[in-house]
Design a protein around this motif. Structure first.
Motif, PDB file in Angstrom:
ATOM      1  N   GLN A   2      76.960  58.505  54.510  1.00 14.50           N
ATOM      2  CA  GLN A   2      77.925  57.470  54.839  1.00 14.50           C
ATOM      3  C   GLN A   2      77.741  56.276  53.921  1.00 14.50           C
ATOM      4  O   GLN A   2      76.619  55.871  53.635  1.00 14.50           O
ATOM      5  N   GLU A 340      87.955  54.704  52.671  1.00 12.96           N
ATOM      6  CA  GLU A 340      88.270  55.931  53.410  1.00 12.96           C
ATOM      7  C   GLU A 340      87.550  55.964  54.751  1.00 12.96           C
ATOM      8  O   GLU A 340      88.143  56.327  55.779  1.00 12.96           O
ATOM      9  N   GLU A 341      86.281  55.569  54.761  1.00 20.57           N
ATOM     10  CA  GLU A 341      85.532  55.589  56.017  1.00 20.57           C
ATOM     11  C   GLU A 341      86.041  54.546  57.001  1.00 20.57           C
ATOM     12  O   GLU A 341      86.094  54.802  58.213  1.00 20.57           O
ATOM     13  N   GLN A 344      89.214  55.842  58.557  1.00 20.26           N
ATOM     14  CA  GLN A 344      88.905  56.862  59.568  1.00 20.26           C
ATOM     15  C   GLN A 344      88.390  56.224  60.851  1.00 20.26           C
ATOM     16  O   GLN A 344      88.771  56.631  61.954  1.00 20.26           O
ATOM     17  N   TRP A 345      87.520  55.223  60.719  1.00 24.10           N
ATOM     18  CA  TRP A 345      86.982  54.564  61.910  1.00 24.10           C
ATOM     19  C   TRP A 345      88.090  53.868  62.696  1.00 24.10           C
ATOM     20  O   TRP A 345      88.077  53.871  63.941  1.00 24.10           O
ATOM     21  N   GLN A 347      91.038  54.797  63.220  1.00 27.82           N
ATOM     22  CA  GLN A 347      91.790  55.747  64.035  1.00 27.82           C
ATOM     23  C   GLN A 347      91.154  55.933  65.406  1.00 27.82           C
ATOM     24  O   GLN A 347      91.844  56.203  66.393  1.00 27.82           O
TER      25      GLN A 347
END
Length: 357
Positions: A2, A340-341, A344-345, A347
């Motif tokens: 991560q 990107e991370e 995603q978080w 969402q």
């Protein structure tokens, strides 16, 4: 591995536990000083200002110092994604040819070239920044007082020696040498300014370029800026001297209570002269409403030279412009993972990912 860490103050954590994080929750976005380190935040900037925040309509205060001021002003331009892409390209490609017999460019040379770069970047587009329908820009500068009121061969080093000594005793004592001057495109400051000697000046077409250059004018690297229209007289230096990472007493609007902070490290250092004082790097109640996004230190070690781009790279790579550009481009490409991370978080905003500030 991560790449992204999320750090939250107690009020920000409580809000996210109850409501998640929505675009209209954001009332303030800071942009730290830190030179090339700010390049790592380019993909996050493009995602936030190009995709996510446009889903809401509330006013947002953008507070920036040095490269953070450049980033926040860029966010106010039409088509911000393209503007951020250009900022990244221009910053990485900047090069200062050395005068014969010298190991580094002169402050006059750097100031002139940097000023020309800003004019090329914002020329004809200042109204876009000042008249943005939602964003209120606040550019932080450091105005010299007394001995630092103007530059001089001996005045400047002696003045900063006095500033360092005063700051070592107490941060507020630094106000005897430098004051925070914030140039604002509209509205009151989104923070309580009683922590440090502060003035607010309207930001307009007559002073935009000078205010932005002043906010980026590192002492001994660039010349300070004098004679800024509408501002008190004096020498104006990099906003990071007084407010390196903008550790301010934020007061976001009740309807948009989150201070969203894309940063290149987890600690929020008050002033540039506080870098040596580790006790001042801790969080405080001033940051209770903050959600801070920063790269994981282990991920940073996977970047070229095992670190973020920094100002020392200009010396480290010297005349090898292609080598420095290659390293910085590789770092900024890798930092797409941060955006990107975070996307995603968002969402499914999992509070379990939130670390304390």
């Amino acid at each position: 591995m991560q790449a992204l860490r999320l750090h939250a103050g107690p009020r920000a954590r409580q809000h996210i536990e109850q409501h998640g994080l929505r675009p209209h929750d954001v009332g303030v976005i800071p942009g730290a000083a830190g030179g090339p380190k700010g390049l790592i935040l380019g993909p996050l900037d493009r995602f936030l200002f190009g995709q996510w925040l446009p889903q809401s309509r509330q006013p947002v205060h953008l507070v920036g110092a040095s490269i953070g001021a450049w980033r926040m002003a860029t966010a106010c331009l039409d088509a911000p994604v393209a503007a951020f892409e250009r900022l990244q390209r221009d910053y990485i490609a900047q090069h200062y040819a050395l005068p014969p017999g010298q190991k580094r460019p002169t402050p006059d040379q750097v100031s002139e070239q940097f000023g020309n770069n800003l004019k090329s970047f914002y020329g004809g587009r200042i109204p876009e920044v000042l008249n943005h329908p939602r964003y209120r820009l606040h550019i932080v500068t450091s105005r010299g007082r007394h001995l630092l009121g103007r530059e001089g061969r001996w005045r400047t080093p002696l003045g900063y020696l006095g500033a360092f000594a005063s700051n070592a005793l107490h941060r507020k004592a630094l106000g005897a040498w430098l004051e925070r001057v914030v140039f604002s495109s509209g509205g009151a400051l989104p923070f309580d300014a009683h922590d440090f000697r502060t003035r607010q000046v309207p930001l307009n077409e007559a002073n935009f370029m000078e205010a932005l250059q002043a906010s980026c004018s590192i002492p001994f690297v660039l010349r300070p800026v004098h004679g800024i229209a509408g501002a008190p007289p004096g020498a104006y230096w990099d906003g990071g001297i007084t407010d390196y990472h903008l550790h301010l007493r934020y007061q976001p609007p009740a309807a948009s209570p989150i201070v969203l902070y894309p940063h290149f490290q987890p600690s929020v250092v008050p002033g540039w002269l506080d870098k040596a004082w580790k006790g001042r790097h801790r969080s405080s109640p001033a940051l209770d409403s903050m959600l801070l996004l920063s790269p994981d230190p282990a991920w940073v070690k996977t970047l070229p030279d095992a670190k973020l781009p920094d100002r020392q790279d200009f010396t480290r790579y010297g005349p090898d412009l292609a080598g420095r550009m290659k390293a910085w481009n590789a770092a900024t490409s890798a930092s797409e993972q941060l955006a990107e991370e975070f996307a995603q978080w968002l969402q499914r905003p999992d509070p379990a990912r939130l670390l304390p500030l």
